[in-house]
Structures are given as structure tokens and as C-alpha cells.
Design a protein around this motif. Structure first.
Motif, PDB file in Angstrom:
ATOM      1  N   UNK A   3       0.239  -1.376  -0.108  1.00  0.00           N
ATOM      2  CA  UNK A   3      -0.224  -0.115   0.473  1.00  0.00           C
ATOM      3  C   UNK A   3       0.517   1.313  -0.110  1.00  0.00           C
ATOM      4  N   UNK A   4       2.096   1.224   0.032  1.00  0.00           N
ATOM      5  CA  UNK A   4       3.432   2.080   0.316  1.00  0.00           C
ATOM      6  C   UNK A   4       4.562   1.769   0.153  1.00  0.00           C
ATOM      7  N   UNK A   5       4.907   2.918  -0.211  1.00  0.00           N
ATOM      8  CA  UNK A   5       6.458   3.144  -1.044  1.00  0.00           C
ATOM      9  C   UNK A   5       7.373   3.259   0.163  1.00  0.00           C
ATOM     10  N   UNK A   6       8.171   2.801   0.762  1.00  0.00           N
ATOM     11  CA  UNK A   6       8.907   3.305   2.018  1.00  0.00           C
ATOM     12  C   UNK A   6      10.574   3.449   0.928  1.00  0.00           C
ATOM     13  N   UNK A   7      10.258   5.592   1.274  1.00  0.00           N
ATOM     14  CA  UNK A   7      11.743   5.860   0.835  1.00  0.00           C
ATOM     15  C   UNK A   7      12.385   6.161   2.220  1.00  0.00           C
ATOM     16  N   UNK A   8      13.979   5.137   2.470  1.00  0.00           N
ATOM     17  CA  UNK A   8      14.640   6.362   3.548  1.00  0.00           C
ATOM     18  C   UNK A   8      15.998   6.592   2.627  1.00  0.00           C
ATOM     19  N   UNK A   9      16.800   7.944   3.889  1.00  0.00           N
ATOM     20  CA  UNK A   9      18.039   8.366   3.167  1.00  0.00           C
ATOM     21  C   UNK A   9      18.344   8.844   4.411  1.00  0.00           C
ATOM     22  N   UNK A  10      20.073   8.499   4.181  1.00  0.00           N
ATOM     23  CA  UNK A  10      20.271   9.134   4.608  1.00  0.00           C
ATOM     24  C   UNK A  10      22.063   8.965   4.055  1.00  0.00           C
ATOM     25  N   UNK A  11      23.260   9.860   5.185  1.00  0.00           N
ATOM     26  CA  UNK A  11      24.356  10.412   4.520  1.00  0.00           C
ATOM     27  C   UNK A  11      25.115   9.147   5.717  1.00  0.00           C
ATOM     28  N   UNK A 109       0.560   2.801 -10.794  1.00  0.00           N
ATOM     29  CA  UNK A 109       0.196   2.606 -12.141  1.00  0.00           C
ATOM     30  C   UNK A 109       0.724   3.470 -12.858  1.00  0.00           C
ATOM     31  N   UNK A 110       1.639   4.638 -12.190  1.00  0.00           N
ATOM     32  CA  UNK A 110       2.597   5.333 -12.221  1.00  0.00           C
ATOM     33  C   UNK A 110       4.354   5.312 -12.329  1.00  0.00           C
ATOM     34  N   UNK A 111       5.225   5.742 -12.426  1.00  0.00           N
ATOM     35  CA  UNK A 111       6.534   5.933 -12.255  1.00  0.00           C
ATOM     36  C   UNK A 111       7.152   7.235 -11.182  1.00  0.00           C
ATOM     37  N   UNK A 112       7.542   6.937 -10.269  1.00  0.00           N
ATOM     38  CA  UNK A 112       8.091   7.483  -8.942  1.00  0.00           C
ATOM     39  C   UNK A 112       9.870   7.803  -9.811  1.00  0.00           C
ATOM     40  N   UNK A 113      10.514   8.665  -9.918  1.00  0.00           N
ATOM     41  CA  UNK A 113      11.984   9.497  -9.572  1.00  0.00           C
ATOM     42  C   UNK A 113      12.062   9.116  -8.376  1.00  0.00           C
ATOM     43  N   UNK A 114      13.059   8.961  -7.983  1.00  0.00           N
ATOM     44  CA  UNK A 114      13.808   8.726  -6.699  1.00  0.00           C
ATOM     45  C   UNK A 114      15.134   9.649  -6.664  1.00  0.00           C
ATOM     46  N   UNK A 115      15.679  10.672  -6.288  1.00  0.00           N
ATOM     47  CA  UNK A 115      17.041  11.199  -6.748  1.00  0.00           C
ATOM     48  C   UNK A 115      17.795  10.965  -5.147  1.00  0.00           C
ATOM     49  N   UNK A 116      18.437  10.955  -4.894  1.00  0.00           N
ATOM     50  CA  UNK A 116      19.903  10.679  -3.719  1.00  0.00           C
ATOM     51  C   UNK A 116      20.742  12.070  -4.589  1.00  0.00           C
ATOM     52  N   UNK A 117      21.173  12.700  -2.923  1.00  0.00           N
ATOM     53  CA  UNK A 117      21.510  13.787  -3.970  1.00  0.00           C
ATOM     54  C   UNK A 117      22.991  14.385  -2.692  1.00  0.00           C
ATOM     55  N   UNK A 118      24.187  15.109  -2.690  1.00  0.00           N
ATOM     56  CA  UNK A 118      25.316  15.153  -1.417  1.00  0.00           C
ATOM     57  C   UNK A 118      25.267  16.043  -2.299  1.00  0.00           C
ATOM     58  N   UNK A 155      16.264  13.076  -2.536  1.00  0.00           N
ATOM     59  CA  UNK A 155      16.044  13.196  -0.672  1.00  0.00           C
ATOM     60  C   UNK A 155      17.912  13.176  -0.552  1.00  0.00           C
ATOM     61  N   UNK A 156      17.967  13.453   0.481  1.00  0.00           N
ATOM     62  CA  UNK A 156      19.559  13.554   1.175  1.00  0.00           C
ATOM     63  C   UNK A 156      20.536  14.502   1.682  1.00  0.00           C
ATOM     64  N   UNK A 157      21.273  15.037   1.745  1.00  0.00           N
ATOM     65  CA  UNK A 157      22.393  15.870   2.468  1.00  0.00           C
ATOM     66  C   UNK A 157      22.038  16.661   1.666  1.00  0.00           C
ATOM     67  N   UNK A 158      21.541  17.947   1.533  1.00  0.00           N
ATOM     68  CA  UNK A 158      21.352  19.001   1.149  1.00  0.00           C
ATOM     69  C   UNK A 158      22.507  19.862   1.662  1.00  0.00           C
ATOM     70  N   UNK A 159      22.732  19.663   2.515  1.00  0.00           N
ATOM     71  CA  UNK A 159      23.790  20.978   3.153  1.00  0.00           C
ATOM     72  C   UNK A 159      23.225  22.436   3.279  1.00  0.00           C
ATOM     73  N   UNK A 160      22.271  22.618   3.976  1.00  0.00           N
ATOM     74  CA  UNK A 160      21.919  23.866   3.923  1.00  0.00           C
ATOM     75  C   UNK A 160      20.607  23.793   4.435  1.00  0.00           C
ATOM     76  N   UNK A 161      20.597  24.926   5.874  1.00  0.00           N
ATOM     77  CA  UNK A 161      19.509  24.712   6.601  1.00  0.00           C
ATOM     78  C   UNK A 161      18.412  26.113   6.759  1.00  0.00           C
ATOM     79  N   UNK A 162      17.462  25.530   5.242  1.00  0.00           N
ATOM     80  CA  UNK A 162      16.711  26.952   5.052  1.00  0.00           C
ATOM     81  C   UNK A 162      16.495  28.002   6.111  1.00  0.00           C
ATOM     82  N   UNK A 163      15.405  27.520   7.045  1.00  0.00           N
ATOM     83  CA  UNK A 163      15.362  28.061   8.127  1.00  0.00           C
ATOM     84  C   UNK A 163      15.762  28.934   9.478  1.00  0.00           C
ATOM     85  N   UNK A 164      15.327  29.748  10.472  1.00  0.00           N
ATOM     86  CA  UNK A 164      16.159  29.472  11.284  1.00  0.00           C
ATOM     87  C   UNK A 164      15.700  28.668  12.379  1.00  0.00           C
TER      88      UNK A 164
END
Length: 284
Positions: A3-11, A109-118, A155-164
Motif C-alpha cells: 500500500x505504500x513505498x518506503x523511501x529512506x535517505x541517509x548520509x 500505475x505511475x512512475x516515481x523518480x527518486x534522486x539521491x543528492x549530496x 532526497x539526501x544531504x542538501x547541506x543547507x538549513x533553510x530556515x531558523x
């Protein structure tokens, strides 16, 4: 079909070290469908041996041995994949080596694109920061292209904190890479309403891309939840952290989020990376 797709990301801060410290126990218990890794810092043979034959593995190592590296491991075979950012002969593709990996999967019935970003960590007013600016430029250009697809998770480590809210000690980090106003302005535009003019925290103006920050949307207006803690002092024990690991998704995919969690370690000694995994369930 699940029923769901579990996507995990970690550096993982080096996959071999992470496995020595207990990563396998976490992964065995977490029932992950797609696993995105950053800072793998290993050869293909190491990644294959550690993850094992139960996974379909894509790995994009850095051009520099022992540095960076991203991977995507999945329980089902990807439909297609792409490596790097920018044109084949462009400098920004060199800057993204070992830092950007896209994979397409069947998603109902669709496609999901997952991107690992560092994203580069950078260092203010040095060539390291110049590399980070080049990467952020190439990343936002690719995000503009990907925004036409319905279901994309970067998903992944963007190395930026967006907000305070994303950094505990934000006041002391306003002139440091990871919380520079110009860096944060990229994220103002990424999360701004698509097609509308967005004024960044650095007073710049740009066009919103319309992506969704799953972590902030799910957690609300609260501090954190943090995903990285310095090894210095008592940062982890005091939860003096940064939220720099994200699931950045298209609006259509954001509507399918069923659960979001940061798997914060129970204690400092139990950590197998200085980053915590970010785990999201997407309804199929």
C-alpha cells in the motif's frame, strides 16, 4: 502490491564504517523499499558486498577516491537511471560527480523518480563555496526540468538549513556555509509557489519552483527535527543539531505522504553516522 513505498535517505559518512557500527541492524528492521545513500566513500564491490544480493544497486562514486559518492538500492529493479547534473562537457557535471543519481521506479500505475543528492558542504569565501554555488545552480536547473513530472522525490544531504527553525544555533552560523542568506534563498525559490516571483532572504528575486519540503510540512512550525549533529562537545546529547537532510518532492507526491520520521539514534554511542536516516512512506 504494497500500500505504500518506503523511501529512506541517509548520509552514511562512509558505508563501511557505518556497517561496522550497526547500520545493518537498522536496515534489517526498517522494511525499506528504496534506500538513498550519500557520502558512500567506497568502491562498487564494497557496496555490493555490504548491502547484499537482495538489493538492486546503483552507485555513482566520486572522481576522487574516498570522497562523496551516492547510491540508490531498491527491492525492485529500476526502470531507468541517470547520473550527474548539467551537460556532458560542462564543469557543473564534474562538480556533481558522486553527488547526484536519479532512478525511476514503478509506482502503482505511475512512475516515481527518486534522486539521491549530496550537495557540497562548502566553506564561505573559498573555492569550496564556489563549487557549492555551481552545484546549487545546476541542481535548481534540473529541478525546474523535473517539476513537470508528477512524482519526484529528491532526497539526501542538501547541506543547507533553510530556515531558523532548521538550525539550533542559527544566530552563530549566519556567516557560515550551510546557513548563508544566499544559500537559503535558493530554497526560498525551490519551495516558493511555482511560477510566482519569490523574494529570497538575501533580498534577491527569482521564480518559485513549487516543490514541497516534506519534513517541514509534516513537522510544522517547530525546531527541527534535526538530522545532523556535530561530533564536537555535547551536540547530540543536547539536540543542538541541523536539519539539512530532506525529502523534497513534487506537489502530487506530497499528497501521497503517509508518514515521515527522522530515525534519531537512542544515544550518542548508538550512532552509526553523524546523520540520522529520514524515512518517508508514500501511498501507492
Amino acid at each position: 502490491m504494497a500500500e505504500s513505498l518506503r523511501v529512506a535517505s541517509v548520509n552514511v559518512n562512509g558505508i563501511r564504517a557505518a556497517y561496522r557500527k550497526g547500520m545493518a541492524d537498522w536496515l534489517d528492521a526498517r522494511d525499506v523499499d528504496v534506500l538513498a545513500l550519500q557520502e558512500v566513500r567506497a568502491d562498487d564491490s564494497h557496496v555490493d558486498e555490504l548491502l547484499g544480493a537482495d538489493w538492486h544497486i546503483l552507485h555513482a562514486p566520486s572522481l576522487t577516491k574516498g570522497r562523496a559518492g551516492v547510491a540508490i538500492a531498491s527491492r525492485v529493479a529500476p526502470l531507468a537511471h541517470r547520473v550527474g547534473l548539467g551537460a556532458d562537457d560542462a564543469q557543473d557535471r564534474i562538480q556533481s560527480a558522486g553527488r547526484w543519481l536519479e532512478a525511476d521506479f514503478a509506482f502503482g500505475d505511475d512512475t516515481i523518480t527518486v534522486v539521491s543528492n549530496y550537495t557540497h558542504s562548502g566553506e564561505a569565501e573559498t573555492p569550496k563555496q564556489d563549487a557549492k554555488w555551481a552545484f546549487l545552480d545546476a541542481m535548481t536547473e534540473r529541478m525546474h526540468e523535473l517539476s513537470d513530472s508528477a512524482h519526484v522525490a529528491i532526497v539526501g544531504d542538501f547541506n543547507v538549513g533553510h530556515r531558523e527553525l532548521d538550525i539550533k544555533n542559527w544566530r552563530g552560523n549566519r556567516k557560515k556555509s550551510g546557513f548563508l542568506p544566499r544559500e537559503r534563498a535558493y530554497f526560498d525559490r525551490i519551495f516558493g509557489a511555482r511560477g510566482e516571483t519569490v523574494q529570497g532572504v538575501d533580498d534577491s528575486e527569482g521564480t518559485g519552483l513549487g516543490w514541497v519540503d516534506v519534513g517541514r510540512t509534516w513537522a510544522g512550525e517547530v525546531e527541527g527535527p534535526y538530522t545532523w549533529w556535530s561530533n564536537r562537545g555535547q551536540a547530540f546529547d543536547n539536540d543542538t543539531g541541523w536539519r539539512i537532510d530532506y525529502h523534497v518532492v513534487t506537489p502530487a507526491l506530497a499528497e501521497r505522504v503517509a508518514d515521515y520520521r527522522v530515525d534519531r539514534y537512542p544515544s550518542y554511542d548508538a550512532r552509526w553516522s553523524d546523520h540520522a536516516p529520514v524515512v518517508v512512506d508514500y501511498r501507492v
